[in-house]
Design a protein around this motif. Structure first.
Motif, PDB file in Angstrom:
ATOM      1  N   GLY A  40      49.593 -30.173   8.715  1.00  0.00           N
ATOM      2  CA  GLY A  40      51.182 -30.043   8.762  1.00  0.00           C
ATOM      3  C   GLY A  40      50.867 -28.751   7.649  1.00  0.00           C
ATOM      4  N   THR A  55      50.759 -24.927   5.935  1.00  0.00           N
ATOM      5  CA  THR A  55      50.892 -23.934   7.297  1.00  0.00           C
ATOM      6  C   THR A  55      51.076 -22.930   5.672  1.00  0.00           C
ATOM      7  OG1 THR A  55      52.959 -23.203   6.194  1.00  0.00           O
ATOM      8  CG2 THR A  55      52.725 -24.462   8.712  1.00  0.00           C
ATOM      9  N   SER A  58      54.706 -23.727  14.348  1.00  0.00           N
ATOM     10  CA  SER A  58      54.642 -25.682  13.867  1.00  0.00           C
ATOM     11  C   SER A  58      53.282 -25.899  15.306  1.00  0.00           C
ATOM     12  CB  SER A  58      56.230 -26.087  15.151  1.00  0.00           C
ATOM     13  OG  SER A  58      56.509 -25.421  15.594  1.00  0.00           O
ATOM     14  N   ASP A 115      53.412 -29.437  18.071  1.00  0.00           N
ATOM     15  CA  ASP A 115      53.380 -30.958  19.023  1.00  0.00           C
ATOM     16  C   ASP A 115      51.964 -31.680  19.028  1.00  0.00           C
ATOM     17  OD1 ASP A 115      53.992 -32.769  20.504  1.00  0.00           O
ATOM     18  OD2 ASP A 115      55.846 -31.645  20.650  1.00  0.00           O
TER      19      ASP A 115
END
Length: 116
Positions: free
Chosen positions: A55, A57, A70, A72
């Motif tokens: 996660g 970035t 993002s 998913d």
């Protein structure tokens, strides 16, 4: 073999927003990181935004604060929300997935054009 398909590119006026999506299919194993790159005419391809499986970035300075990456996991998708677009953001945008062996898989690209 993994396949990546981008969507969401379009023509937009300066100051507008776009959301790019990249869907992965096929053999998806041991992915370490994912990202969005772009290439403008006559320029080298550059990393715009990256995200790790954990996660974390990172963003190129020119888009920090305007773009958000993002992921998913359930949908095997990464997205790039692009706000306050500028003419200099015009480029072909590519998504990329990198596995633990350093192999990079690329999508076919989607055109983003920002008019002044």
């Amino acid at each position: 073999q993994m396949q990546l398909v981008e969507s969401g590119g379009s023509l937009v006026q300066a100051g507008g927003s776009l959301r790019l999506s990249c869907v992965a299919s096929g053999s998806i194993f041991s992915i370490n990181a994912m990202g969005w790159y772009r290439q403008a005419p006559g320029k080298q391809r550059e990393l715009v935004a990256g995200i790790t499986t954990g996660g974390n970035t990172n963003y190129v300075d020119s888009v920090a604060g305007r773009f958000v990456i993002s992921r998913d996991n359930a949908k095997k998708t990464i997205n790039l929300q692009m706000n306050s677009l500028k003419p200099e953001d015009t480029a072909v945008y590519y998504c990329a997935f990198v596995n633990q062996y350093g192999v990079t898989y690329w999508g076919q690209g989607t055109q983003v054009t920002v008019s002044a």
